[in-house]
Enzyme design. Structure first.
Site, PDB file in Angstrom:
ATOM      1  N   HIS A 162       0.857  -1.184   0.000  1.00  0.00           N
ATOM      2  CA  HIS A 162       0.000   0.000   0.000  1.00  0.00           C
ATOM      3  C   HIS A 162       0.887   1.225   0.000  1.00  0.00           C
ATOM      4  CE1 HIS A 162      -3.843  -1.960   0.456  1.00  0.00           C
ATOM      5  NE2 HIS A 162      -3.302  -2.760   1.367  1.00  0.00           N
ATOM      6  N   CYS A 204      -0.640   2.152  -5.007  1.00  0.00           N
ATOM      7  CA  CYS A 204      -1.369   3.346  -5.422  1.00  0.00           C
ATOM      8  C   CYS A 204      -0.360   4.485  -5.571  1.00  0.00           C
ATOM      9  CB  CYS A 204      -2.401   3.735  -4.354  1.00  0.00           C
ATOM     10  SG  CYS A 204      -3.599   2.432  -4.054  1.00  0.00           S
TER      11      CYS A 204
END
Lengths: 408, 404
Positions: A162, A204
């Site tokens: 992440h 991301c």
């Protein structure tokens, strides 16, 4: 006999290299400008999955998918640092214990029975990652956990987890920033710990992670640009979570068409990015990379291809007796005491890539060895051996024949 | 079935089988060939010799130099010629077994000849190592030809074959005892009516001297081939010093994997002497029947040899076809058969589990070798009992033979 001459020949070689160094470096420069072959001699891979917990199964699968690909293309376990922040295969929530899958329908088990995870669980920290890259470790750290690269190593660094704008989350309690990685790469450059680095990241806002690099010979790619999420690809209904990320899935799909002898270039890999399918905008950073990516092969980073020089052929003498060509000579298989044990994932021997330069002069050490082999098997010795063999056989047959003829 | 038809048919069947791809599958199997009999190692040794390297200077080659000399000059080992040689060995061995049977019964031919030949040629313990081109088939052939010549009274030929056999496999020197016993007596079956051995001691030294002469002649041939005597330690030394601990169906290897170096010489001596101590007592107890003494000593060697393969107990079991007079007196033939069946299924299974799949460990295979040893031991003990029990005959009344 070889050891006696080894030191002097080594010294001679180093001396000659010193004289050749300026020539060599200018050659490599011209080679680089011509977009010729890479100057690396060994390949390493650092594959990092930075997130834990069962619902981040897909990050583990990302890293394992890359691991499998990289091993298939020839990088051995000793040259791979695999960091998995959690154990998805032996997780109590895993309905298929010991297996990690990356597709719906569970067709390919990425875990297998022959993988080496170097950093596992809580060992995957920012500090350990940076220490692996820079090589600054406590002397007690074992070799399998070290990145033992030199200035001719091509390194493939893959990170997944992440992330956000210029950061990547490790273990849900700390983060590494783009500046940290950039500084680590610069340390590696200063310490001559790499020839070229290929940095790939699937998180991301991944493209922000490579925006701060400033060291030469780094090629970087990421899965999504700033303010953009990277999405997972598909769920498996029986595992119950997402099993692979979209960007990594399409990269792995592309890599399935590559084998060790493939001439596919990095430009082909980047051309294969499809924004609609991946559902984010992957990016590439090549300003720090001195070679033309249209000539940089995918196997320069993903594979463990060895460069081999072909020496002129030794003139071997005739065998003791020559039968007609139809009868095969006695074959010598390597003595394999355990012939049926399953090997590694990479079954075949590494393929060799011949250098195009047929006029390459063999290493002087090799010349000495060839001379020694030829001298030791001189014709006289061969004849003597043949005579002894036939005499022995004749004696045996005579003895047996005499006994039989006695009739007693 | 008529022997003249059956025998060629069996041999032809074996030859055809040897030309399939079966040998390639079986070639490196640990039960069928040991480090001293493996075909791959033989090929490697021949190749090294031809390239000018000493095959005995460290490395896997432990075959006798006699084999090296034959296979590097007269008889090249190829995919085409090896099946012929090994089938010929089996055919010779089966033929010798039939001749021993005929000599024992003192007849020119019988209805049972086919059965005797088939007991050798169709025994899986025999034909599987032969298909794997293990040189233990050659050893079996030499053993049976030696026995055949001894039964026919041809002492020179018998001792020559025995000398050749000893060169290939050192423990077989123990067979000198029963074979010389056989040469001094007759091959007929005296199990039912034993009589003491009429000691013609003066006849023995000439036999021993002849054997020694042949043995030394073969040593000379071997030394001539190698140019030095390093082969002694590499070939015969392997039986005494056990340098190679490759798994085999025997009882030595596991014991010595877990042996501390401090005790190794002592236990090597113990194991070797253990083989030695059977020779003379068996010859004394079975002095009335030399063939039976040889049979039992072969059983002892099969169970307790250093590097056995399946052919050694196979020879023992096949030879039991020569002694139908003992069949009614075997106490537990079914148990022995089942033990052998059990062991022959367990051995490849546990070997696979240990070395191929990796889910087992060495103890699995060791356990199966123990079962195999038990099976061999059961067969041996039963044969010993039955051999002596024949002499006592039918028991009338409620008496039972407790001890012989």
């Amino acid at each position: 006999m070889q050891y006696r001459h080894y030191n002097t020949l080594n010294a001679l070689l180093l001396l000659s290299l010193c004289f050749l160094a300026p020539v060599w470096s200018s050659n490599s420069q011209s080679a680089v400008q011509n977009g010729g072959g890479s100057a690396h001699t060994n390949n390493w891979a650092v594959l990092v999955c930075a997130s834990r917990y069962w619902f981040n199964y897909r990050h583990m699968a990302n890293a394992l998918g890359m691991y499998r690909t990289v091993k298939r293309l020839g990088i051995p376990d000793s040259n791979i640092i695999l960091m998995l922040a959690d154990d998805a295969a032996c997780n109590s929530r895993n309905r298929y214990p010991g297996c990690v899958f990356a597709n719906q329908g569970r067709h390919l088990d990425l875990y297998g029975d022959n993988i080496e995870v170097d950093y596992r669980g809580y060992e995957v920290t920012v500090e350990n990652f940076l220490r692996v890259l820079t090589g600054r470790m406590d002397p007690s750290v074992p070799r399998s956990k070290r990145l033992l690269t030199d200035d001719r190593s091509n390194i493939f660094v893959y990170m997944t987890g992440h992330g956000g704008n210029e950061f990547l989350k490790f273990q849900d309690n700390e983060e590494i920033s783009a500046f940290d990685i950039a500084d680590a790469f610069e340390q590696m450059w200063q310490k001559k710990r790499y020839n070229e680095i290929f940095f790939m990241i699937d998180t991301c806002q991944a493209n922000t992670m490579y925006s701060k690099f400033y060291s030469p010979n780094v090629l970087a790619t990421g899965s999504s640009q700033i303010h953009e999420n990277s999405y997972s690809y598909e769920n498996d209904n029986d595992i119950g979570v997402a099993v692979i990320d979209s960007y990594t899935h399409y990269v792995l799909e592309f890599m399935e068409g590559i084998n060790k002898t493939s001439q596919t270039t990095m430009q082909d890999l980047f051309n294969s990015y499809d924004v609609d399918k991946i559902r984010s905008h992957p990016g590439v950073r090549m300003d720090l990379f001195h070679r033309d990516i249209r000539h940089a092969l995918v196997t320069d980073f993903f594979g463990g291809v060895a460069q081999v020089e072909v020496l002129p052929q030794l003139s071997t003498e005739e065998p003791i007796w020559s039968h007609n060509a139809s009868m095969a000579s006695p074959v010598v298989p390597a003595i394999d005491l355990f012939p049926l044990t399953k090997g590694n994932i990479t079954e075949e021997v590494q393929d060799v890539e011949l250098t195009g330069d047929k006029t390459a002069v063999p290493h002087p050490f090799a010349l000495e060895l060839m001379a020694a082999v030829q001298n030791s098997t001189s014709q006289r010795e061969t004849n003597y051996r043949t005579v002894r063999a036939w005499a022995s056989a004749a004696l045996l047959v005579a003895l047996v024949g005499w006994v039989c003829s006695r009739g007693k | 079935m008529d022997f003249r038809l059956a025998f060629p048919a069996l041999v032809a069947g074996r030859l055809l089988l040897a030309y399939t791809s079966l040998p390639d599958v079986l070639k490196n199997d640990h039960q069928l060939s040991s480090p001293l009999t493996s075909y791959s190692r033989l090929q490697e040794g021949v190749y090294l010799f031809q390239q000018g390297f000493d095959p005995y200077s460290g490395g896997p080659f432990r075959h006798s130099p006699l084999l090296l000399s034959v296979f590097s000059t007269v008889f090249p080992l190829t995919r085409f010629t090896s099946p012929i040689l090994w089938t010929a060995c089996d055919a010779v061995a089966a033929w010798a077994l039939v001749r021993i049977w005929r000599a024992r019964q003192n007849i020119a031919g019988s209805m049972r000849d086919t059965l005797v030949a088939a007991s050798y040629l169709l025994n899986p313990y025999i034909f599987l190592p032969s298909l794997a081109f293990s040189t233990s088939s050659i050893e079996n052939a030499l053993c049976l030809t030696s026995l055949m010549f001894a039964c026919q009274g041809r002492s020179s030929a018998a001792l020559m074959a025995l000398a050749l056999l000893t060169h290939l496999s050192l423990p077989s020197i123990l067979l000198l005892f029963p074979v010389s016993l056989l040469l001094l007596t007759d091959p007929f079956s005296h199990l039912a009516f034993p009589r003491p051995f009429v000691a013609r001691i003066p006849s023995l030294p000439p036999l021993l001297a002849e054997f020694t002469a042949y043995f030394l002649g073969l040593c000379a041939a071997a030394t001539l081939l190698c140019g030095n005597t390093t082969w002694v330690e590499k070939t015969w030394g392997a039986f005494l010093l056990l340098p190679d601990l490759t798994p085999n169906p025997g009882l030595w290897w596991y014991f010595f994997t877990e042996m501390f170096d401090h005790f190794r010489p002592f236990f090597l001596m113990v194991f070797s002497v253990h083989l030695l101590i059977y020779a003379l007592p068996l010859c004394i107890k079975y002095q009335h029947d030399g063939v039976y003494a040889t049979y039992l000593l072969l059983g002892v060697l099969a169970t307790f040899k250093a590097y056995p393969t399946l052919s050694d107990p196979g020879l023992f079991l096949s030879m039991s076809a020569l002694f139908p007079e003992t069949y009614p007196y075997l106490r537990h033939p079914i148990v022995t058969t089942l033990l052998h069946l059990h062991a022959s299924l367990l051995l490849p299974l546990f070997h696979n589990l240990w070395l191929t799949q990796g889910t087992g460990n060495a103890n699995f295979f060791y356990a199966s070798t123990l079962v195999f040893g038990m099976a061999n031991g059961a067969a041996l003990l039963d044969a010993m009992w039955a051999g002596l029990r024949v002499a006592i005959g039918e028991m009338r009344g409620e008496c039972e033979v407790a001890q012989e």
